[in-house]
Design a protein around this motif. Structure first.
Motif, short mmCIF file in Angstrom:
data_model
loop_
_atom_site.label_atom_id
_atom_site.label_comp_id
_atom_site.label_asym_id
_atom_site.label_seq_id
_atom_site.Cartn_x
_atom_site.Cartn_y
_atom_site.Cartn_z
N ALA A 1 0.88 -1.17 0.00
CA ALA A 1 0.00 0.00 0.00
C ALA A 1 0.91 1.21 0.00
O ALA A 1 2.12 1.09 0.27
CB ALA A 1 -0.92 0.00 1.23
N PRO A 2 0.38 2.40 -0.30
CA PRO A 2 1.25 3.58 -0.32
C PRO A 2 2.02 3.80 0.98
O PRO A 2 3.08 4.42 0.97
CB PRO A 2 0.26 4.72 -0.59
CG PRO A 2 -0.85 4.08 -1.35
CD PRO A 2 -0.99 2.70 -0.76
N VAL B 1 12.37 5.35 4.01
CA VAL B 1 13.25 4.20 4.19
C VAL B 1 13.90 3.86 2.86
O VAL B 1 13.23 3.81 1.82
CB VAL B 1 12.46 2.96 4.69
CG1 VAL B 1 13.38 1.76 4.85
CG2 VAL B 1 11.75 3.26 6.00
N VAL B 2 15.21 3.63 2.88
CA VAL B 2 15.89 3.08 1.70
C VAL B 2 16.37 1.69 2.06
O VAL B 2 16.76 1.42 3.19
CB VAL B 2 17.07 3.97 1.24
CG1 VAL B 2 16.56 5.28 0.67
CG2 VAL B 2 18.05 4.21 2.36
N GLU C 1 8.42 -4.66 8.84
CA GLU C 1 7.33 -3.95 8.17
C GLU C 1 7.32 -2.49 8.62
O GLU C 1 7.43 -2.19 9.81
CB GLU C 1 5.99 -4.60 8.48
CG GLU C 1 4.81 -3.94 7.78
CD GLU C 1 3.52 -4.73 7.90
OE1 GLU C 1 2.45 -4.14 7.61
OE2 GLU C 1 3.58 -5.91 8.27
N PHE C 2 7.19 -1.60 7.64
CA PHE C 2 7.03 -0.17 7.90
C PHE C 2 5.62 0.23 7.49
O PHE C 2 5.22 0.02 6.34
CB PHE C 2 8.06 0.63 7.11
CG PHE C 2 9.48 0.37 7.52
CD1 PHE C 2 10.06 1.09 8.56
CD2 PHE C 2 10.23 -0.61 6.88
CE1 PHE C 2 11.38 0.84 8.93
CE2 PHE C 2 11.54 -0.87 7.25
CZ PHE C 2 12.12 -0.14 8.28
N ALA C 3 4.87 0.80 8.42
CA ALA C 3 3.50 1.22 8.13
C ALA C 3 3.14 2.38 9.05
O ALA C 3 3.38 2.32 10.26
CB ALA C 3 2.51 0.07 8.33
#
Length: 583
Positions: free
Chosen positions: A111-112, A136-137, A189-191
């Motif tokens: 998701a975006p 985040v890279v 996970e990044f959210a």
């Protein structure tokens, strides 16, 4: 007599390696798929372009609502995961990460505002990330993250202490401050601006009880079946030539022997020699090559060739690895890449089945030097484990500048080890050691090194003894069947006794010895002084007096291991210059 005859039979296949162009400048093939990377958040397009350029040919950059995977041999059950569509279906539906077997590093934008990163169970592929202003890279290599310019090129001091003690950097940290790596079996996970971490796999618990004779026979059959399946799954298509690195030890020999039995195409084996006058295992590797009827190559490396390719070999590593075999391994892959696309190796046998590296710790435990209750801080076992690596752990106070040591005060190395020695899944001390060796050395030294120095040549390096099924089988075997008295790898030897010469089964482990001690007293002495004194001596990290005493042989001690320590520092200097500073 048979061993000597076998050596003579392959002398005509001796290859003298010569200095050449920088490694991977001329590729005989390209490995598919390529490395992965991406920038999640608000970034200038130049950031994505820098990632792609650094990752090189066939790089995969994550786009919106997509998935990228650097994978090899992945499957769920008997069903292979063949392409990105299969990965997309896997990560966008009911997540089935625990069922995925094989080597992979995967990134998916679901998701975006939702990014998922995942690494395979054992650590055959690597994935790094950094949280920076804007998002985040992430990338398969630290080189690519540094290329974005978003992360300062600064040494992470706690990781430096780890490197100097282990010769690699275990755990989540890396040598670059602000860059983390996924652990084996981890999902990050990044959210909505938050990071969550979970694990889709971990080592199984130790079995209870002592095995009966019937249980031993059953486990021997289970292990043999697992070994054959692990090798079979890693073979190239029918009729295609396969390569195997062959040291002459048990692990590489059994992989080569099983490959010869299971594959209907030609098998090429590769051994390394450092020339006349230096110890080698060529009689044993030649014996196995003759026994298995392989097309054998002995690649002879001189110190001048190793020096010529040191910087470009070390420059392939995301984190420094102070293993003297790093450059020889890279040059063996260069040789193999001219003939094969798949190279098997015997890595994993020692961590999983009880190799000799456990013996110093077991002796310390037996003699009482490793008891947790010994000492005020309860870290005696951790100190014994760090000392067992025989690197620079005890030298840190004398070698590091005072301000560097002060920065380490809040992150003692011993604290990182405490949860592993207290892990309730493992009742016996030897099992805890093996678990540590799999999750530390396997995932942060052996497998990243093999992947890093093979990928630029387009070769798929495959490690059957680090197969997830093999690891799970190994941990289902009671420790009494791994280390039986003074016999190391007892059940592994019994499982393959029928496919190898008795001399290989019965010989003690010796390891592939790189003659660094002799090199740094002779042909590489001046280079070592220049790189260490002019390079590290001006870094602000090390005390010049210690470096001088090391180079002049004045450190003292019963086993100063001068050559190993010099190699550790020469590798670090090369990595700081070629990777961190990008020169």
């Amino acid at each position: 007599m048979a061993v000597a005859s076998a050596e003579a039979a392959v002398l005509h296949r001796l290859v003298h390696a010569a200095p050449g162009p920088p490694l991977a400048d001329t590729l005989p093939r390209h490995r598919r798929p390529g490395r992965i990377g991406g920038a999640f958040g608000r970034f200038d397009p130049a950031v994505v372009a820098a990632l792609a350029e650094s990752l090189g040919t066939r790089s995969q950059i994550l786009r919106e609502a997509g998935v990228v995977a650097d994978d090899d041999g992945c499957r769920i059950g008997a069903e292979p995961i063949r392409d990105h569509e299969a990965w997309r279906g896997l990560v966008s539906g009911a997540l089935r990460w625990p069922e995925v077997d094989g080597a992979f590093a995967v990134a998916a934008c679901l998701a975006p505002d939702r990014l998922v990163l995942a690494r395979d169970a054992i650590g055959e592929r690597s994935l790094y990330y950094a949280v920076v202003p804007g998002g985040v890279v992430f990338a398969s290599t630290i080189h690519a993250i540094l290329a974005t310019g978003l992360v300062p090129r600064t040494v992470n001091v706690p990781a430096l202490a780890s490197y100097l003690s282990y010769a690699y950097v275990p755990g989540e940290q890396t040598m670059v401050r602000g860059v983390n790596k996924l652990l084996p079996g981890e999902i990050v996970e990044f959210a909505e601006g938050a990071r969550t971490r979970s694990f889709h796999w971990s080592l199984p618990s130790e079995p209870a009880g002592d095995p009966s004779a019937a249980e031993e026979a059953r486990l021997r059959g289970v292990l043999r079946a697992a070994l054959e399946e692990a090798v079979r799954r890693r073979l190239p298509p029918s009729g295609e030539r396969v390569g195997a690195f062959l040291s002459g030890g048990l692990d590489s020999s059994l992989v080569a022997a099983l490959a010869r039995r299971l594959h209907d195409g030609p098998v090429s084996t590769y051994s390394v020699s450092f020339g006349p006058g230096y110890a080698n295992e060529l009689p044993f590797s030649s014996l196995v090559a003759r026994h298995c009827a392989t097309d054998h190559r002995v690649v002879e490396l001189s110190p001048s060739v190793v020096l010529h390719h040191m910087d470009d070999a070390i420059g392939l590593l995301s984190d420094p690895i102070g293993d003297p075999l790093t450059v020889p391994n890279a040059l063996l892959f260069r040789e193999a890449a001219a003939e094969v696309a798949v190279v098997l190796n015997g890595e994993g046998g020692d961590p999983c089945f009880g190799g000799p590296k456990n013996l110093p710790m077991l002796l310390a435990e037996l003699l009482g030097d490793g008891e947790n209750g010994d000492g005020e801080d309860g870290h005696a076992r951790a100190r014994s484990y760090l000392r067992a690596h025989q690197k620079c752990y005890d030298d840190l106070p004398a070698m590091l500048e005072d301000d560097v040591r002060t920065a380490l005060a809040d992150a003692p190395l011993e604290r990182q080890l405490a949860p592993h020695f207290d892990d309730p899944r493992f009742r016996r001390f030897v099992t805890r050691l093996m678990a540590l060796n799999v999750v530390f050395k396997g995932a942060h030294h052996i497998l990243p090194k093999v992947d890093s120095v093979s990928a630029p040549f387009g070769v798929r390096a495959r490690s059957p003894l680090f197969d997830r099924g093999i690891v799970e089988t190994a941990f289902a075997i009671p420790p009494q069947l791994k280390l039986r008295g003074s016999v190391e790898k007892y059940l592994l030897k019994e499982a393959v006794r029928d496919v190898l010469p008795a001399a290989i089964i019965e010989r003690p482990k010796s390891g592939m010895l790189v003659p660094v001690e002799a090199w740094f007293q002779g042909p590489l002495q001046s280079q070592a002084r220049e790189r260490i004194l002019d390079g590290l001596g001006r870094s602000g990290l090390f005390k010049l007096d210690y470096l001088e005493r090391l180079l002049s042989g004045r450190l003292g001690g019963a086993r100063p291991r001068r050559g190993a320590k010099i190699w550790l520092l020469v590798t670090l200097e090369s990595w700081l210059r070629t990777v961190l500073r990008g020169r």
